[in-house]
Design a protein around this motif. Structure first.
Motif, PDB file in Angstrom:
ATOM      1  N   SER A  28     -16.406 -14.917 104.780  1.00 57.52           N
ATOM      2  CA  SER A  28     -15.122 -14.910 104.647  1.00 57.52           C
ATOM      3  C   SER A  28     -14.248 -13.851 105.494  1.00 57.52           C
ATOM      4  O   SER A  28     -13.386 -14.027 106.176  1.00 57.52           O
ATOM      5  CB  SER A  28     -14.646 -14.693 103.235  1.00 57.52           C
ATOM      6  OG  SER A  28     -15.151 -15.501 102.315  1.00 57.52           O
ATOM      7  N   LEU A  44     -11.413 -14.985 108.532  1.00 60.20           N
ATOM      8  CA  LEU A  44     -10.017 -14.570 108.387  1.00 60.20           C
ATOM      9  C   LEU A  44      -9.928 -13.695 109.724  1.00 60.20           C
ATOM     10  O   LEU A  44      -8.735 -13.799 110.415  1.00 60.20           O
ATOM     11  CB  LEU A  44     -10.138 -13.126 107.342  1.00 60.20           C
ATOM     12  CG  LEU A  44      -9.972 -13.465 105.816  1.00 60.20           C
ATOM     13  CD1 LEU A  44     -10.099 -12.727 105.015  1.00 60.20           C
ATOM     14  CD2 LEU A  44      -8.458 -14.149 105.712  1.00 60.20           C
ATOM     15  N   ALA A  92     -13.661 -17.422 100.042  1.00 62.81           N
ATOM     16  CA  ALA A  92     -12.767 -16.517  99.272  1.00 62.81           C
ATOM     17  C   ALA A  92     -11.190 -17.478  99.338  1.00 62.81           C
ATOM     18  O   ALA A  92     -10.805 -18.000 100.333  1.00 62.81           O
ATOM     19  CB  ALA A  92     -12.449 -15.395 100.326  1.00 62.81           C
ATOM     20  N   SER A 141      -8.255 -15.964  99.448  1.00 63.68           N
ATOM     21  CA  SER A 141      -7.325 -15.550 100.144  1.00 63.68           C
ATOM     22  C   SER A 141      -7.271 -16.433 101.496  1.00 63.68           C
ATOM     23  O   SER A 141      -6.036 -16.213 102.200  1.00 63.68           O
ATOM     24  CB  SER A 141      -7.747 -14.171 100.549  1.00 63.68           C
ATOM     25  OG  SER A 141      -8.796 -13.935 101.181  1.00 63.68           O
ATOM     26  N   ARG A 191      -3.776 -14.613 102.519  1.00 65.83           N
ATOM     27  CA  ARG A 191      -3.681 -14.368 103.987  1.00 65.83           C
ATOM     28  C   ARG A 191      -3.832 -15.660 104.627  1.00 65.83           C
ATOM     29  O   ARG A 191      -4.656 -15.377 105.891  1.00 65.83           O
ATOM     30  CB  ARG A 191      -5.288 -13.413 104.030  1.00 65.83           C
ATOM     31  CG  ARG A 191      -4.928 -11.956 103.468  1.00 65.83           C
ATOM     32  CD  ARG A 191      -6.428 -11.313 103.213  1.00 65.83           C
ATOM     33  NE  ARG A 191      -6.727 -10.425 104.194  1.00 65.83           N
ATOM     34  CZ  ARG A 191      -7.927  -9.742 104.017  1.00 65.83           C
ATOM     35  NH1 ARG A 191      -8.648  -9.789 103.324  1.00 65.83           N
ATOM     36  NH2 ARG A 191      -8.110  -8.827 105.142  1.00 65.83           N
ATOM     37  N   SER A 248     -14.766 -11.113  92.985  1.00 60.69           N
ATOM     38  CA  SER A 248     -13.569 -11.713  92.771  1.00 60.69           C
ATOM     39  C   SER A 248     -13.946 -13.267  92.238  1.00 60.69           C
ATOM     40  O   SER A 248     -13.310 -13.757  91.569  1.00 60.69           O
ATOM     41  CB  SER A 248     -13.167 -12.044  94.346  1.00 60.69           C
ATOM     42  OG  SER A 248     -13.994 -12.687  95.309  1.00 60.69           O
TER      43      SER A 248
END
Lengths: 389, 339
Positions: free
Chosen positions: A102, A106, A126, A128, A133, A177
């Motif tokens: 991840s 990102l 992930a 996000s 994000r 998470s």
């Protein structure tokens, strides 16, 4: 001497690129080909190569063939960024995919934005990435952690109502998470949380956690350990007799085709939520399974291979809809795109660039995964948390 | 009269001038051909050469093997990234990175300098692993995903303002920075204090008999190396726009060590040559085959076995002999003129 060489190299590639770019559609594949995640990278590679071959024999994309250009990300963001820059600037790729961890997805997503190119991950979990994000240039065609948790929680609600759940995760960001995501979903369907604990990665001995586990008297254990940790945890649960009367649930990566043989009988009854299973019973999937096995020398696809196979067809559908590979037009085409994959129809949600897909609940029976339930794409997707676009 | 250290340092300067000129010509030419990737790769190589140089101060001059030098590089990178996300100021970020690595270097030095030899190596290794693990698990620092969203900064140099987003301008800024670090370290090493540092490597037990403390110079060398590593680490997020805990992992420290050994330890300039060579080599071979780590490993073994003084060791003796001849000729002329 070296300077001359670099300049010569840079000049020749700069001169050669525009001519080549006219011919083929260049897809950059930034994936771990060495190191811990090389097994995942191998699946990504098989999936993409099979898809590229099928697209090329059926006339390509917009009449142009597809070329895959590989770079080894070594699952290290610092290396991956440098390699991604090479793909964008030197290889001049039209699209980038294959990122696994991840962190890499990102970081490379931000670079894609700066370079004005699009990318899609087929592996990273992930939430996000298509949540807090999110990036206008990043898409995800695989199921995120939230979708897996929803599928599993819906099974829990139907099969073990009012369950008392204990959580055991690996002690790092991903582990925490996944546990947090499943916990909120499980509590949402009426389960009671009776305790949670985190064990370091590569733990040799899990028995130290069994005391807390037993005294909490759960009837369901959720775990998101992976790889060899799963082998040790499951066999020790069995050896210590803790496993009796306990239903074990887990993340998609907890028990996979890679470690199921090593776990053996201790894997029996394990349940997880995934976006792919080799037991999907449709003609499209049967055909995919056969050609994948032929291309991989007999290995079965797992979720990574299947999702990576599907991403090129998403690109094909979007490019044909847009009539060009221009970034802005392509982005618009990707938004809300619906396309066919061996896993069934997938749709990219315009609001956060996350693919919506049918989720499956699978269970290990007799050493093999069996599909025991499914959750529709709309039920599994969850809220759109992306605020940037 | 020049002694052997002066001759050795002068030979390093010659090799540095060659490197600087080659880098400058490369930068201008790459920029003229519109290349981005190789310019930015060269910038990364120069940033990593600062880390390698800091290892050389310890390994090549003071005789301390640090297996965790990437710790300070990472501290600098994270502090710089955090500052840049709040205030996009080049000098503030760089200052904060240097300051934080100074503090980290003092703390780390107080711990590591209690022991010698292999224990020192193990403690430096352990400290880097512990800090990397803590960051790996700290959500507010981005945990295992690292930190993204670092803006492109402007670099005000007083007479002109450059941008970190322009590949050539940032390359030149980093090249200038490395030149300053090289010049500064050469000055320190040629000073009487630097000679005490070198004496530590030659024979630490004899140094106290000459009336010098061994603890202080070792500590100063360690802190200096930490500040250099942290300062160049502060440049890293400006180049790549992100930081991740992998920057502190042993693979980063190990790579920097390989750079020093391949380039030639105890020469300062060898670390820089080694860094450029290794980064270029890994990039080319890494695109060519996924078995690149094996090739780098074999190259490292070959360098250790067949080039005991590294690549620099192949040419440096030649330059030194020539410098000695020039010096001798000058002495002769002087004596001839003043009878």
């Amino acid at each position: 001497m070296k300077t001359k060489f670099w300049v010569a190299l840079a000049t020749t590639t700069a001169l050669a690129m525009p001519a080549l770019a006219q011919d083929a559609i260049r897809i950059g594949v930034l994936t771990p080909l060495s190191g811990t995640y090389a097994g995942i990278g191998q699946q990504v590679r098989w999936g993409l190569e099979l898809a590229a071959q099928e697209i090329n024999t059926s006339g390509g994309i917009l009449g142009r063939p597809v070329t895959l250009i590989y770079e080894d990300s070594q699952a290290n963001p610092a290396v991956a960024m440098q390699r991604a820059e090479r793909l964008f600037d030197v290889e001049n790729v039209d699209f980038l995919t294959g990122t696994v961890s991840s962190g890499v997805t990102l970081a490379v997503g931000e670079l894609a934005e700066r370079s004005g190119r699009l990318m899609a991950t087929t592996v990273s979990f992930a939430d996000s990435i298509t949540g807090a994000r999110c990036s206008p240039n990043v898409f995800r065609v695989n199921a995120r952690a939230g979708q897996q948790s929803v599928a599993l929680a819906s099974w829990l609600a139907a099969e073990r109502p009012d369950a008392r759940v204990f959580y055991l995760g690996p002690d790092y960001e991903m582990g925490r998470s996944t546990v947090a995501a499943f916990r909120s979903n499980a509590e949402g369907v009426g389960a009671t949380s009776v305790g949670e604990t985190f064990a370091p990665l590569d733990s040799a001995d899990y028995s130290q956690y069994f005391g807390a586990l037993r005294s909490a008297r759960p009837d369901v254990l959720y775990t998101s350990v992976a790889g060899n940790d799963t082998v040790r945890l499951f066999t020790q649960l069995e050896d210590f007799g803790v496993r009796a009367n306990l239903t074990v649930l887990g993340a998609s990566g907890t028990v996979t085709s890679q470690n199921i043989a090593a776990i053996g009988a201790a894997a029996e009854g394990f349940v997880t939520g995934v976006g792919y299973s080799t037991l999907i019973d449709t003609p499209e999937h049967t055909a995919f399974l056969e050609s994948f096995r032929a291309a991989s020398g007999g290995a079965d696809p797992d979720l990574y291979g299947a999702d990576s196979y599907g991403v090129l067809f998403a690109y094909q559908a979007a490019a044909q809809m847009a009539g060009t590979t221009d970034t802005d037009a392509l982005r618009e085409a990707f938004r809300g795109l619906t396309w066919n994959t061996p896993q069934g129809v997938k749709t990219i949600r315009a609001g956060d660039h996350q693919a919506m897909q049918q989720m499956y609940v699978v269970r290990v029976e007799g050493g093999e995964f069996r599909i025991v339930g499914n959750v529709s794409a709309a039920d599994a997707i969850g809220d759109d948390l992306c605020e940037r676009f | 009269m020049l002694d052997r250290l002066d001759i050795s340092l002068r030979a390093n300067h010659v090799l540095f001038v060659i490197l600087f000129t080659a880098a400058f010509v490369f930068g201008v030419m790459a920029s003229m051909t519109g290349d981005r990737f190789y310019l930015r790769l060269a910038t990364e190589a120069l940033i990593l050469s600062g880390l390698a140089l800091s290892i050389d101060i310890l390994l090549g001059f003071t005789g301390l093997l640090s297996l965790g030098q990437a710790l300070f590089f990472g501290v600098g990178a994270y502090v710089s990234a955090l500052v840049l996300r709040e205030v996009p100021s080049f000098w503030l970020a760089l200052g904060a990175a240097s300051g934080a690595s100074l503090v980290a270097g003092v703390v780390g030095g107080l711990i590591a300098n209690r022991v010698r030899g292999v224990y020192f190596a193990l403690i430096t290794f352990g400290m880097a692993q512990i800090v990397a693990k803590i960051i790996y698990n700290t959500r507010s620092l981005g945990a295992s995903d690292g930190l993204i969203g670092i803006p492109v900064v402007e670099i005000p140099l007083g007479f002109v303002t450059l941008s970190a987003g322009n590949p050539l301008e940032f390359f030149l800024v980093v090249l200038g920075g490395i030149t300053l670090i090289y010049a500064g370290m050469s000055y320190v090493l040629s000073s009487p204090f630097g000679r005490v540092m070198i004496a530590l490597k030659a024979n630490e037990k004899r140094v106290p008999y000459l009336g010098y403390s061994t603890w202080a110079p070792r500590m100063v060398a360690y802190v200096l190396a930490a500040v250099i590593a942290g300062t160049v680490g502060g440049l890293y997020p400006m180049l790549r726009g992100f930081v991740s805990p992998e920057l502190m992992f042993f693979s980063a420290s190990g790579d920097a060590l390989i750079m020093v050994i391949i380039g030639g330890s105890g020469t300062l300039v060898g670390a820089i040559w080694g860094a450029i060579l290794l980064v270029a080599f890994k990039s080319v071979v890494g695109s060519w085959t996924e078995h690149h780590l094996i090739i780098v490993g074999l190259m490292f073994m070959a360098a250790v076995l067949f080039m005991k003084r590294g690549l620099i060791g192949l040419v440096k003796p030649m330059i030194e002999r020539r410098l000695v001849r020039i010096e001798a000729a000058r002495e002769m002329r002087k004596e001839g003129k003043a009878p």
